[in-house]
Design an enzyme around this catalytic site. Structure first.
Site, mmCIF file in Angstrom:
data_model
loop_
_atom_site.group_PDB
_atom_site.id
_atom_site.type_symbol
_atom_site.label_atom_id
_atom_site.label_comp_id
_atom_site.label_asym_id
_atom_site.label_seq_id
_atom_site.Cartn_x
_atom_site.Cartn_y
_atom_site.Cartn_z
ATOM 1 N N GLY A 220 3.887 -2.765 -6.905
ATOM 2 C CA GLY A 220 3.520 -1.408 -6.538
ATOM 3 C C GLY A 220 2.109 -1.338 -5.989
ATOM 4 O O GLY A 220 1.836 -0.644 -4.994
ATOM 5 N N TYR A 221 1.199 -2.050 -6.620
ATOM 6 C CA TYR A 221 -0.190 -2.068 -6.174
ATOM 7 C C TYR A 221 -0.302 -2.688 -4.786
ATOM 8 O O TYR A 221 -0.979 -2.150 -3.904
ATOM 9 C CB TYR A 221 -1.035 -2.843 -7.175
ATOM 10 C CG TYR A 221 -2.515 -2.839 -6.881
ATOM 11 C CD1 TYR A 221 -3.313 -1.766 -7.267
ATOM 12 C CD2 TYR A 221 -3.120 -3.898 -6.217
ATOM 13 C CE1 TYR A 221 -4.679 -1.751 -7.005
ATOM 14 C CE2 TYR A 221 -4.479 -3.900 -5.945
ATOM 15 C CZ TYR A 221 -5.249 -2.824 -6.334
ATOM 16 O OH TYR A 221 -6.603 -2.823 -6.066
ATOM 17 N N ALA A 222 0.373 -3.821 -4.578
ATOM 18 C CA ALA A 222 0.329 -4.479 -3.275
ATOM 19 C C ALA A 222 0.905 -3.581 -2.190
ATOM 20 O O ALA A 222 0.353 -3.475 -1.087
ATOM 21 C CB ALA A 222 1.091 -5.800 -3.330
ATOM 22 N N SER B 94 1.078 -0.279 -2.241
ATOM 23 C CA SER B 94 0.198 0.877 -2.035
ATOM 24 C C SER B 94 -1.033 0.498 -1.223
ATOM 25 O O SER B 94 -1.458 1.241 -0.327
ATOM 26 C CB SER B 94 -0.223 1.477 -3.377
ATOM 27 O OG SER B 94 -1.097 0.630 -4.092
#
Length: 253
Positions: A157-159, A161
């Protein structure tokens, strides 16, 4: 030459300003002359560390609290910011990270990270950016990441985003550069903050990371100050749609 970096008389909004990178960015902007509107979900109304540092630089400070994971709260935040008066600089720094292997990464974790790191950034940029376009000038600076270029491990999710932040930076720059609004991003390397504590506490990951950084050390939050002031100042008036790594040489390795 110094005048190119002088932010006197300007107002900067910094999200995620309570600690870490956002705190360092707010302090750097204040030292360069900007008054600061600090935003964080847990920001103290009075007496915060960021307020202390901004006032020590001789600048005014306004505290706003908002949960960037709450869509309605983000819209209220945008209205509150605009009501304070013209915004010259918007630093979209507030963010979150969730570490779980992709095969076990729950929808709720994915949704939260995308909402905080990407959707809230777009909403604030759209609402405040509109006022900048109307005035014919403004600076928007996103906090991207090395994972705007890479995929990372256990942080899908972080990557996603942060890759989205890089794309949003370019998309807004394409539309707003002709209106005097510069939109750019900073991609911090491995910085010693709360978000990277788990990596630094893992001896194998810590050593693997340090072994790839040509500078030979983890970054410090204040390593981002110079790049922030540059992208917020007149020195970057012909810089548009750039994702600037500040990573000790990681991407060049």
């Amino acid at each position: 030459m110094t005048a190119l970096f002088d932010l006197s008389g300007r107002t900067a909004v910094v999200t995620g300003a309570r600690r870490g990178i956002g705190l360092a960015m707010a302090e750097a902007l204040a030292v360069a002359g900007a008054d600061i509107v600090g935003v964080s979900a847990q920001l103290e109304a009075d007496g915060s560390e960021v307020e202390r540092r901004v006032r020590a630089a001789g600048r005014r400070f306004t505290a706003l609290r908002a949960d960037l994971g709450d869509r309605a709260a983000v819209h209220r935040l945008a209205r509150d910011i605009i009501a304070l008066g013209p915004v010259d600089i918007l630093v979209n720094n507030g963010g979150t990270i969730a570490r779980t292997p992709a095969a076990e990464h729950p929808d709720e974790m994915w949704d939260q990270v995308i909402e905080v790191n990407l959707s809230s950034q777009f909403i604030l940029s759209r609402e405040i950016g509109r006022t900048m376009v109307e005035r014919g000038r403004g600076k928007i600076v996103f906090t991207a990441s090395l994972l705007s270029f890479q995929g990372g491990i256990t942080v899908p999710g972080y990557a996603a985003s942060k890759s989205g932040v890089a794309g949003l930076t370019k998309a807004l720059a394409n539309e707003w550069a002709a209106h005097g609004v510069n939109v750019n991003a900073i991609a911090p390397g491995y910085i010693a903050t709360d978000n990277t504590q788990a990596l630094r506490d893992d001896p194998d990951r810590n050593q693997a990371i340090l072994g790839r950084i040509p500078a030979g050390r983890w970054g410090r939050a204040d390593d981002l100050g110079g790049a922030t002031v540059f992208l917020a100042s007149s020195a970057s008036d012909y810089v548009n749609g750039v994702v600037l790594p500040v990573d000790g040489g990681w991407l060049g390795r």
